[in-house]
Design an enzyme around this catalytic site. Structure first.
Site, PDB file in Angstrom:
ATOM      1  CE  LYS A 162      -3.586   2.463   2.569  1.00 34.41           C
ATOM      2  NZ  LYS A 162      -4.641   2.403   3.600  1.00 34.41           N
ATOM      3  CG  HIS A 176      -9.665 -29.407 -36.001  1.00 34.37           C
ATOM      4  ND1 HIS A 176      -8.674 -28.465 -35.828  1.00 34.37           N
ATOM      5  CD2 HIS A 176      -9.411 -30.004 -37.195  1.00 34.37           C
ATOM      6  CE1 HIS A 176      -7.869 -28.482 -36.877  1.00 34.37           C
ATOM      7  NE2 HIS A 176      -8.290 -29.409 -37.721  1.00 34.37           N
TER       8      HIS A 176
END
Length: 511
Positions: free
Chosen positions: A135, A271
């Protein structure tokens, strides 16, 4: 002199990093095991008790949670009120925080770990320290990963800790704590059947991929913290070039299908759709069945075998161009044959866990995520309803079961034509069901054993044209879930042609 607070679970690189800080005029403050490691290496260090004026307590659960620590981290250097407060309370600023957290992930990965042992590895002070430092990153350097020691050490030595570096390190902290908290949340809610209000997920980057589905798309593979042994992220690649985005998706789909079979089975997939499935008493025969199922589409496909690859099977596979072969293992002679192709990927996966329950599927959509149970229903002939006058034979019912296992992994609308041991024709991904029937039957009807084949559908027939087309092309048994408002039409068409129509009761859509 600046002050650094060091408190790490992972001691990798600790001493060298601490020596770099000492060399750059840092006073080191440390806790418990970290202090002991530094002292043993003759690195000067101040114990945390000398800062807090309190001993570590509650078996180490409380040691850094103190205003004399957090005030030193959170005070903004350019805020006069903050600086005056530090003076009034005799708080020394802390300019660098180096913390990594208790090994919660490693603890829960142990098969016999108890809940009590896991809970003890939930870090409280560590996340608080690095979150506070992150922070206040404009004033405090924060390091939560030993991999950053060299970069931070160089920046400290050169006095080049740029704001960009500070912000990157701060961001890494919040990624790290979010990951850590998610693992804890998942572990504590693992036994719950209810969907949580907040779905927390976390993944770690495993590798950058050359590209995604197409060369213009960037892509990365992320893995779970503990990927299931029966998975592509946990697979061991023995040979060949790195897997591509499409390789990984296809390989994952193939693993899903192979787990449905217990007999020696080989699957060819392309596929995201199987193009051939063969089962037999031996692996070599299973290969013959799989190859004959669609000898054209198998070219450039992905092969998965649920038995160790032997020389005879490897020799036959070697004759084709294949992208990937996945198996529990490869005999030495089989590996030597297959490894002659430098680009062929050879992977091993732990099949001993293939039957273990699998977690829900998570599917990304724009703006959200879908979650669903996997389609692991076990179709049972005892639940089948024969709705036609003609009755299927026992062998035909076995073929229906084979087709139902396969069709779970064929894109909808889907049709599979198969015998009890081999797919003959697969019609995937069609916008209407009659086209899927025509594709599957068209692939199958010229193959040997077509007269023994059944036709399986992933969903009900909305009209009778599918039954009629199949019947006119020699199919004698059809299996579909049933449930259409026009089921009577399909039943009447089956009776017209004297074929057996079986309602399985379970739909197997796959989008």
């Amino acid at each position: 002199m600046k002050r650094a607070l060091l408190s790490v679970s992972d001691k990798t690189g600790l001493v060298a990093f601490a020596q770099t800080l000492i060399a750059n005029d840092y006073e080191l403050v440390s806790t418990g095991g970290t202090q002991a490691a530094l002292t043993a290496a003759h690195v000067p260090v101040t114990p945390i008790e000398a800062v807090t004026h309190f001993p570590e307590m509650l078996n180490g659960r409380v040691k850094t949670l103190n205003p004399l620590v957090f005030g030193g981290i959170l005070a903004k250097r350019d805020n006069p009120v903050h600086q005056q407060t530090l003076k009034e309370h005799e708080i020394t600023p802390i300019d660098l925080v180096c913390v990594n957290l208790y090994p919660f992930a490693q603890t829960i990965s142990q098969p016999d770990v108890t809940l009590a042992a896991a809970v003890e590895q939930i870090d409280i002070g560590g996340p608080s320290l690095i979150r506070a430092a992150a922070k206040n990153y404009a004033d405090v350097l924060v390091v939560c990963d030993p991999a950053d020691y060299a970069t931070v050490g160089q920046a400290v030595s050169d006095d080049t800790a740029t704001m960009a570096l500070r912000q990157r390190l701060a961001a890494k902290v919040f990624q790290h704590t979010a990951h850590y908290d998610t693992l804890i949340a998942d572990y504590l809610t693992a036994e719950s059947d209810a969907a949580p209000e907040l779905l927390t997920v976390t993944y770690q980057r495993q590798q950058a991929l050359r590209y995604g589905e197409n060369p213009q798309q960037a892509a990365t593979l992320y893995r779970e913290n503990q990927p299931a042994p029966f998975s592509i992220p946990a697979a061991k690649q023995l040979h060949g070039k790195p897997l591509s985005f499409n390789n990984i998706k296809d390989a994952d789909a193939a693993l899903g299908l192979i787990r449905e079979f217990s007999a020696p089975t080989i699957i060819a997939l392309k596929h995201m759709n199987p193009c051939g499935v063969g089962s037999a008493a031996t692996l070599e025969t299973a290969w013959d069945e799989c190859y004959a199922a669609d000898s054209m589409s198998i070219f450039g496909g992905i092969i998965v075998l649920n038995r160790p690859v032997d020389l005879a099977t490897a020799t036959k596979m070697h004759q084709l161009f294949l992208e990937i072969i996945i198996a529990p293992s490869f005999d030495d002679e089989a590996y030597a044959v297959l490894a002659k192709k430098k680009n062929l990927r050879l992977l091993t996966v732990d099949f001993t866990t293939a039957a273990d329950p699998e977690p829900d599927e998570l599917i990304s959509i724009r703006g959200g995520l879908l979650r669903q149970e996997r389609d692991h229903v076990l179709d049972d002939p005892a639940d089948f309803q024969v709705v036609s006058q003609a009755q299927p034979t026992a062998e035909q019912l076995q073929a229906v079961l084979f087709g139902l296992k396969t069709i779970k992994f064929v894109k909808s609308n889907a049709i599979v034509v198969n015998t009890p041991s081999q797919t003959l024709g697969i019609g995937p991904g069609q916008m209407n069901r009659i086209d899927a029937v025509k594709i599957a039957v068209g692939k199958a009807e010229s193959k040997p054993h077509y007269d023994q084949a059944v036709l399986v559908s992933d969903a009900f027939f909305p009209m009778d044209d599918c039954v009629e087309y199949a019947a006119q092309h020699g199919i004698t048994t059809i299996a579909e879930p049933g449930g259409s408002i026009r089921d009577r039409d399909s039943i009447a068409m089956a009776d017209k042609y004297g074929i057996a129509l079986v309602f399985t009761g379970h739909r197997h859509f796959r989008h």
